[in-house]
Design a protein around this motif. Structure first.
Motif, PDB file in Angstrom:
ATOM      1  N   ARG A 150      -7.511   5.495   4.610  1.00  0.00           N
ATOM      2  CA  ARG A 150      -6.182   5.586   4.011  1.00  0.00           C
ATOM      3  C   ARG A 150      -5.850   4.279   3.291  1.00  0.00           C
ATOM      4  N   LYS A 151      -5.235   4.406   2.147  1.00  0.00           N
ATOM      5  CA  LYS A 151      -4.861   3.228   1.364  1.00  0.00           C
ATOM      6  C   LYS A 151      -3.479   2.735   1.778  1.00  0.00           C
ATOM      7  N   ILE A 152      -3.396   1.453   2.122  1.00  0.00           N
ATOM      8  CA  ILE A 152      -2.097   0.876   2.490  1.00  0.00           C
ATOM      9  C   ILE A 152      -1.574  -0.096   1.431  1.00  0.00           C
ATOM     10  N   GLY A 169       0.839  -5.273  -3.486  1.00  0.00           N
ATOM     11  CA  GLY A 169       1.725  -4.277  -2.899  1.00  0.00           C
ATOM     12  C   GLY A 169       1.160  -3.809  -1.576  1.00  0.00           C
ATOM     13  N   ILE A 170       1.952  -3.887  -0.519  1.00  0.00           N
ATOM     14  CA  ILE A 170       1.512  -3.452   0.808  1.00  0.00           C
ATOM     15  C   ILE A 170       2.592  -2.559   1.407  1.00  0.00           C
ATOM     16  N   ASN A 171       2.218  -1.359   1.798  1.00  0.00           N
ATOM     17  CA  ASN A 171       3.150  -0.453   2.458  1.00  0.00           C
ATOM     18  C   ASN A 171       3.320  -0.889   3.914  1.00  0.00           C
ATOM     19  N   ALA A 184      -2.716   8.206   1.662  1.00  0.00           N
ATOM     20  CA  ALA A 184      -1.938   6.973   1.765  1.00  0.00           C
ATOM     21  C   ALA A 184      -1.582   6.700   3.214  1.00  0.00           C
ATOM     22  N   ALA A 185      -1.128   5.485   3.476  1.00  0.00           N
ATOM     23  CA  ALA A 185      -0.708   5.100   4.824  1.00  0.00           C
ATOM     24  C   ALA A 185       0.224   3.900   4.723  1.00  0.00           C
ATOM     25  N   LEU A 189       2.532   3.393  10.289  1.00  0.00           N
ATOM     26  CA  LEU A 189       1.811   4.611  10.640  1.00  0.00           C
ATOM     27  C   LEU A 189       0.445   4.303  11.235  1.00  0.00           C
ATOM     28  N   ALA A 190      -0.140   3.171  10.833  1.00  0.00           N
ATOM     29  CA  ALA A 190      -1.459   2.793  11.344  1.00  0.00           C
ATOM     30  C   ALA A 190      -1.379   2.121  12.707  1.00  0.00           C
TER      31      ALA A 190
END
Length: 292
Positions: A150-152, A169-171, A184-185, A189-190
């Motif tokens: 998953r891309k964070i 950019g970091i979620n 996505a993540a 969530l991780a």
């Protein structure tokens, strides 16, 4: 600034200031803008179009190295290949840096900047958030969730005159229903141990400053600075079967075998030929039966 493709948001976020507090700009400046340090200014804005665009304009106007611009929300953020990117306010870290590595680093080594930023971000998140963060070439930050990658977050670097402007950019706190795509993540969530954005930002900028200084003192040499082995160790693409979407609607299929001295991905095709790729979208695919 790079991030997750195609996310245009899902309307106003119901999160409160207590759940998604604003960054403390004054405290961040006291911690990071110090005599003799890399960072010379740090500004947090409530909203902007793109931190990369804003800081690139300031770089072309001659602003000194070390400026940091952070946005709580972007409404015209850009990823690679001019993809649009946005996220709910205060849901992540969205920032750009103004750097002037010359004359210590020759311009032909500037291509290592997004990989350097990636190593700094992955190392910070692994250490502070206690997540196993990998790097999909060239600049995607990934975690493994539910058996898949998953891309964070991600990185986009632009040249602004003689300055470099990497955007990150970091979620951080996005919920499942706020994600743009199933792949996505977010850190939350991780299962990250830390999701406080002030803590993560301080650690990230300190980590980057240390790695950047080593890279610059080595004249941008990826071997002497340790950048190449550091990136290779975290790269999730090496050793994988890949499909690379190249400019001009071309594709390259093969196995990613290494990163070369220019930061390019080396792909070995089915006939044993090796080709270095400097730009392109990489998709991790299942191995083909005849692939070695």
């Amino acid at each position: 600034m790079s991030g997750l493709r195609g996310f245009t948001g899902n309307g106003p976020s119901p999160w409160t200031d207590l759940e998604r507090p604003p960054l403390d700009a004054a405290r961040l400046r006291r911690a990071l803008v110090v005599p003799g340090g890399l960072w010379t200014s740090l500004e947090v804005v409530t909203e902007t179009g793109s931190t990369n665009s804003d800081l690139a304009a300031r770089g072309r106007a001659g602003e000194a190295e070390g400026a940091v611009l952070v946005a709580e929300e972007q409404n015209a953020g850009r990823g690679r290949l001019e993809r649009q990117w946005s996220a709910p306010a205060r849901s992540g870290l969205f920032l750009s840096l103004l750097l002037r590595p010359g004359p210590d680093v020759p311009t032909e080594r500037y291509g290592w900047m997004p990989l350097l930023v990636g190593v700094a971000a992955a190392a910070t998140l692994s250490r502070v958030a206690e997540l196993d963060v990998g790097l999909k070439w060239p600049n995607d930050l990934q975690v493994t969730m539910d058996g898949g990658e998953r891309k964070i977050g991600g990185i986009l670097t632009e040249l602004a005159g003689d300055a470099l402007v990497p955007g990150i950019g970091i979620n951080v706190s996005l919920r499942q229903d706020e994600l743009p795509v199933p792949t996505a993540a977010s850190l939350a969530l991780a299962g990250a141990a830390v999701t406080d954005r002030d803590t993560l930002l301080r650690a990230l900028l300190r980590e980057f400053a240390d790695l950047y200084e080593e890279w610059r003192q080595a004249g941008g040499d990826p071997h002497a600075s340790g950048l190449l082995p550091a990136y290779t160790a975290r790269c999730t693409t090496i050793g994988r079967s890949v499909r690379v979407q190249l400019p001009g609607d071309r594709e390259l299929l093969g196995r990613a075998v290494s990163i070369d001295g220019d930061g390019r991905l080396v792909v070995r095709t089915a006939d044993g030929t090796e080709q270095a790729v400097g730009a392109g979208d990489v998709v991790h695919v299942r191995p083909q039966p005849d692939q070695r």
